[in-house]
Design an enzyme around this catalytic site. Structure first.
Site, PDB file in Angstrom:
ATOM      1  N   HIS A   8     -27.444 -46.091 -11.292  1.00 39.43           N
ATOM      2  CA  HIS A   8     -27.055 -45.822 -12.605  1.00 39.43           C
ATOM      3  C   HIS A   8     -26.848 -44.195 -13.021  1.00 39.43           C
ATOM      4  O   HIS A   8     -25.970 -43.622 -13.091  1.00 39.43           O
ATOM      5  CB  HIS A   8     -27.773 -46.661 -13.905  1.00 39.43           C
ATOM      6  CG  HIS A   8     -27.359 -46.235 -15.022  1.00 39.43           C
ATOM      7  ND1 HIS A   8     -26.707 -47.284 -15.899  1.00 39.43           N
ATOM      8  CD2 HIS A   8     -27.446 -45.351 -16.080  1.00 39.43           C
ATOM      9  CE1 HIS A   8     -26.551 -46.726 -17.054  1.00 39.43           C
ATOM     10  NE2 HIS A   8     -26.961 -45.677 -17.071  1.00 39.43           N
ATOM     11  N   GLU A   9     -28.173 -43.675 -12.837  1.00 41.48           N
ATOM     12  CA  GLU A   9     -28.289 -42.125 -13.140  1.00 41.48           C
ATOM     13  C   GLU A   9     -27.333 -41.373 -11.976  1.00 41.48           C
ATOM     14  O   GLU A   9     -27.037 -40.424 -12.358  1.00 41.48           O
ATOM     15  CB  GLU A   9     -29.744 -41.863 -13.126  1.00 41.48           C
ATOM     16  CG  GLU A   9     -30.469 -42.370 -14.154  1.00 41.48           C
ATOM     17  CD  GLU A   9     -30.068 -42.339 -15.689  1.00 41.48           C
ATOM     18  OE1 GLU A   9     -29.235 -41.594 -15.841  1.00 41.48           O
ATOM     19  OE2 GLU A   9     -30.262 -43.292 -16.441  1.00 41.48           O
ATOM     20  N   HIS A  59     -24.133 -41.215 -13.472  1.00 43.93           N
ATOM     21  CA  HIS A  59     -23.837 -40.033 -14.381  1.00 43.93           C
ATOM     22  C   HIS A  59     -23.646 -38.595 -13.584  1.00 43.93           C
ATOM     23  O   HIS A  59     -22.924 -37.834 -13.877  1.00 43.93           O
ATOM     24  CB  HIS A  59     -24.867 -40.146 -15.361  1.00 43.93           C
ATOM     25  CG  HIS A  59     -24.885 -41.087 -16.424  1.00 43.93           C
ATOM     26  ND1 HIS A  59     -23.718 -41.289 -17.290  1.00 43.93           N
ATOM     27  CD2 HIS A  59     -25.788 -41.916 -16.675  1.00 43.93           C
ATOM     28  CE1 HIS A  59     -24.202 -42.224 -17.967  1.00 43.93           C
ATOM     29  NE2 HIS A  59     -25.559 -42.753 -17.622  1.00 43.93           N
ATOM     30  N   HIS A  94     -20.502 -37.959 -11.870  1.00 42.74           N
ATOM     31  CA  HIS A  94     -19.448 -37.798 -12.873  1.00 42.74           C
ATOM     32  C   HIS A  94     -19.661 -36.216 -13.150  1.00 42.74           C
ATOM     33  O   HIS A  94     -18.470 -35.695 -13.044  1.00 42.74           O
ATOM     34  CB  HIS A  94     -19.534 -38.721 -14.011  1.00 42.74           C
ATOM     35  CG  HIS A  94     -18.404 -38.726 -14.992  1.00 42.74           C
ATOM     36  ND1 HIS A  94     -18.328 -39.591 -15.917  1.00 42.74           N
ATOM     37  CD2 HIS A  94     -17.398 -37.957 -15.080  1.00 42.74           C
ATOM     38  CE1 HIS A  94     -17.324 -39.356 -16.539  1.00 42.74           C
ATOM     39  NE2 HIS A  94     -16.635 -38.545 -16.194  1.00 42.74           N
TER      40      HIS A  94
HETATM   41 ZN    ZN Z   1     -26.496 -44.155 -18.755  1.00 40.83          ZN
END
Ligand code: ZN
Length: 599
Positions: free
Chosen positions: A396-397, A400, A403
């Protein structure tokens, strides 16, 4: 038995992030700080110039220079701020870094207060002059989207004198939010609960959800009753505060000439209200799937009656699989391979070149986050504990972080961030790809069901629950817009009807849940939570598209665009149109597939 937590100095360097990539040393940081403060002050030399009618001939150049000065200072201030905070998050007991982060706070406050003249001055220039300047000034072209975005506000700006009054009212208008915060965090007291041996268990906001996840039903039940009896004691105060908050939203939307509070809120990021209505209508259409999930949950938990306090506990035993960090890395590299070779080679760089601070140490900030400053690589802080959950946190991290990496490598500073509407897309796409990979490769039945439960709960908590919240906010605001008053009983009735609709007949809708609206802090930031549901559907739809089409080039284009376009358009680049129901339907198809697998 709890393991002793290591001191930061006892953690091997290879497990820590390379903080010096951001700033070489604390001494260098002092220099950067001075430089950032000086550059911030320099911005003031532009004050009054943009709005000065005598400058109109040269207005494009002046605006471009001013915005450039703003960005130069912003980039430095951000670096200073991020370094000090990352350092202090490494070990909050370190007083040197605490002091540095305090100093950085002051710098950021100064920066935003110094810059506050820029937007109003740009808005004071006649639109046709701005259009001309945009056409004729080369230096301004990079700021085109930024300026156009400011100009959208024009029709909602009032004459100066009224704006002056509104600015003062805004401060008072914070009251409902502040009062709720005080009541909820400081004054509200919960009764402690007891375990089976009669030991007292402290009841707090933080502990509440973990109690609801407990396999011990008695603990879930006690926590549930303790929570909602505390809110019941404050019932009149709570409805008065929430009512005032909704009135505040309606007031500002009216004076600023919006058609509704919903429109005013979505205007900030240029999201059409149809996106909001479409979300609610489409999720409503698929509520029978939620009811089916409730049936399965009741059956799997083997309960005579399913209650609202039985919603959070896992329906299968914890898989208990150890997931060492090195193995998790290997798995996520394989799981994300549908994103293509280029993404994977960047990911590997991120995993091996000091982006990540992996393990817990004494004083380290809890939880996980991805963060950083433009001009350097992103950073990820974990408290990796060798569970499947922490592998999901890692992926998940890294979503980010990747991105930001793509955005920072392709956009100028001014578009280096992203809005909440798209913020959770990259992280959720990664989680969904990991989930699909694990479901395909896991052979153990219990481990497979554990994963499905994890995924189903994400759907329930993010897509269904946040949409139910969104629907509640819409109803309450529309009532106030019609001139009605929100009472405690009235709010509870609205909330109860929504619960009945969302969860169906196979669950006991306990009276206590009618008051849940009273404990949701996000309701004081109206029309915000729907973005979790739209972002989640977009990401699930995208992950399916990537898997089916065997390619992610559109998606990578989206990652590269930062905030250089409006969120809705960015997602269209990636291949999902959030103004229609298709992406939500695609996400629901995944939810249905999971139900088919676990029933
Ligand atoms: Zn998040």
């Amino acid at each position: 038995m709890t393991k002793k937590i290591k001191k930061r100095s006892e953690i091997k360097e290879e497990y820590k992030w390379h903080i010096n990539d951001l700033c070489e040393s604390d001494e260098k940081w002092e220099d950067l700080f001075k430089d950032a403060a000086k550059k911030t002050e320099n911005i003031l030399s532009f004050k009054g110039k943009i709005s000065d009618k005598n400058n109109i001939k040269n207005i494009g150049k002046i605006i471009a220079d001013c915005l450039k000065a703003k960005d130069d200072a912003g980039l430095l201030a951000e670096t200073v701020y991020v370094y000090a905070n990352l350092r202090s998050n490494e070990d909050s007991t370190n007083s040197k870094y605490q002091a540095m982060s305090g100093k950085a706070d002051t710098l950021i406050t100064m920066y935003s207060s110094v810059c506050s003249f820029i937007e109003p001055e740009i808005l004071s220039v006649p639109s046709e002059e701005i259009e001309k300047a945009l056409k004729n000034t080369a230096e301004l072209s990079v700021y085109k989207h930024y300026i156009k975005d400011i100009l959208r506000e024009k029709e909602h700006i009032l004459p100066a004198e009224q704006e002056n009054i509104l600015a003062q009212v805004y401060e008072i208008a914070q009251a409902p939010d502040n009062i709720f915060g005080m009541l909820n965090n400081a004054d509200l007291k919960f009764d402690d609960i007891k375990d089976e041996k009669g030991n007292l268990l402290p009841m707090t906001h933080g502990k509440y959800i973990s109690y609801l996840e407990s396999p011990d039903r008695e603990i879930r039940k006690q926590a549930f009753y303790s929570c909602y009896s505390a809110y019941l004691k404050q019932k009149n105060t709570l409805s008065a505060i929430y009512g005032a908050s909704v009135k505040k939203d309606v007031f500002f939307s009216k004076v600023r000439k919006y058609n509704s509070a919903l429109e005013a809120s979505l205007f900030q990021t240029n999201i059409p209200v149809s996106v909001y209505h479409n979300l609610i209508a489409t999720v409503n259409k698929f509520l029978p799937l939620m009811h089916r999930y409730i049936d399965i949950r009741k059956k799997k938990l083997n309960l005579e009656e399913l209650h609202m306090y039985d919603l959070y506990t896992p329906i299968v035993k914890d898989a208990d699989t150890k997931m060492p960090y090195e193995k998790a890395k290997e798995i996520i590299i394989k799981a994300l391979s549908p994103l293509g070779d280029e993404y994977i080679s960047n990911l590997k760089k991120g995993l091996s070149e000091g982006w990540i601070d992996i393990y817990e140490n004494e004083g380290k900030r809890s939880g996980a986050y991805a963060w950083g400053a433009y001009g350097c690589h992103p950073y990820v802080s974990l408290n990796y504990d060798e569970t499947i959950n922490s592998m999901f946190t890692l992926v998940h991290e890294m979503g980010h972080a990747m991105h930001s990496h793509y955005t920072w490598s392709n956009q100028p500073y001014v578009y280096g961030d992203y809005t909440i509407f798209v913020a959770e897309v990259a992280s959720t796409v990664n989680e969904a790809l990991l989930m699909e990979y694990l479901l395909k490769t896991t052979t153990d039945k219990n481990a497979g069901e554990y994963l499905i439960n994890y995924f189903l709960e994400q759907f329930r908590g993010t897509l269904f629950r946040q949409t139910m919240f969104a629907e509640f906010e819409l109803i309450t605001h529309e009532l106030v817009e019609k001139g009605e008053t929100l009472t405690f009983d009235g709010l509870c009735k609205i909330y109860r009807e929504l619960n009945v609709k969302y969860f169906g007949n196979n669950i006991v809708i306990d009276d206590e849940i009618d008051r849940e609206w009273a404990r949701i802090p996000h309701f004081y930031n109206a029309f915000y939570v729907y973005q979790y549901a739209t972002g989640y559907s977009a990401a699930i739809a995208l992950s399916q598209k990537i898997l089916k089409e065997n390619g992610a080039s559109d998606y990578l284009e989206f990652l590269k665009k930062g905030s250089s376009e409006y969120s809705i358009d960015l997602l269209k680049t990636a291949g999902v149109d959030m103004s229609v129901s298709k992406p939500i339907e695609d996400a629901m198809e995944v939810f249905k597939g999971l139900l088919d697998k676990i029933q």
